[in-house]
Write an enzyme that holds these catalytic residues in place. Structure first.
Site: not given
Ligand code: AMP
Length: 218
Positions: A175, A131, A17, A164, A92
């Protein structure tokens, strides 16, 4: 006056995404907002939000809704977003989605489409453990599917590539569970609005992008 359009990318971790949002935003000439990137930046800068968010990110859990919505509100209220924006990683949870609907209304935006990119867990594990991201420009590589020309170095800017902290087997599984339990109920919420577009994410980036472009009408 016509309201500015907003496009949301939803889907499990590793569905692509973020990659698709990064491609779509310049095509539509609007900013791309990634809540995950904003939270990681806050952690790096050791801001107040970063101090709260760090342990959640490391564990693969969602930061509290209040923190997420505040960060999102600050980002989308900036004047660069006035002609619309593309956002990924937000909302989310159902709670975030309801608050986001209200926020878009308040700020005069029109939620055009929610692009839901789906992939199964085995594919997620394959993708995320390989990744690597650039510390400097954020470009994303994969050790097998899209390796950099030089080990550990970004092709685009020469920056250092890193894995990461939440892209390890154990945290990826958390996750995914978080996604299944807390985020997937959003799909029904957006289905009811008629704005949800389902996209099969188990294909090349360019093929997925063709479908994304068709769905947004560009
Ligand atoms: P991502 O880069 O989108 O995979 O997000 C990495 C991490 O950021 C997630 O595993 C959460 O810990 C936090 N995070 C990102 N977006 C949200 C959200 N909308 N609500 C809560 N935590 C978030």
């Amino acid at each position: 006056m016509r309201k500015a359009d907003v496009f949301v990318f939803a889907g499990p971790p590793g569905s692509g995404k973020g990659t698709q949002a990064k491609l779509l935003a310049p095509k539509l000439k609007v900013p791309h907002i990634s809540l995950g990137d904003l939270l990681r930046e806050a952690v790096r800068n050791r801001s107040k939000v970063g101090e709260i968010a760090k342990s959640y990110l490391d564990a693969g859990k969602l930061v509290p809704d209040k923190v997420a919505i505040d960060v999102a509100e600050e980002a989308v209220s900036k004047k660069e977003c006035r002609n619309g924006f593309v956002i990924d990683g937000f909302p989310r949870t159902l709670e975030q989605a309801v608050l986001f609907d209200g926020l878009l209304n308040k700020l005069g935006f029109n939620l055009r489409k929610v692009l839901y990119i789906d992939i199964p867990l085995e594919e997620i594990l394959k993708r995320l453990t390989g990744r690597r991201s650039c510390r400097k420009c954020g470009a994303v590589y994969h050790l097998t599917f899209n390796p950099p020309k030089k080990d550990g170095i970004c092709d685009a800017c020469g920056g250092e590539l890193y894995q990461r902290r939440d892209d390890t087997d154990e945290v990826i599984k958390v996750r995914y569970e978080v996604y299944r339990d807390q985020t997937s109920p959003l799909i029904d919420h957006y289905k009811k609005t008629g704005k949800l577009v389902y996209i099969n994410g188990v294909r090349d980036v360019s093929e997925v992008f063709k479908e994304v472009s068709k769905a947004v009408g560009s």
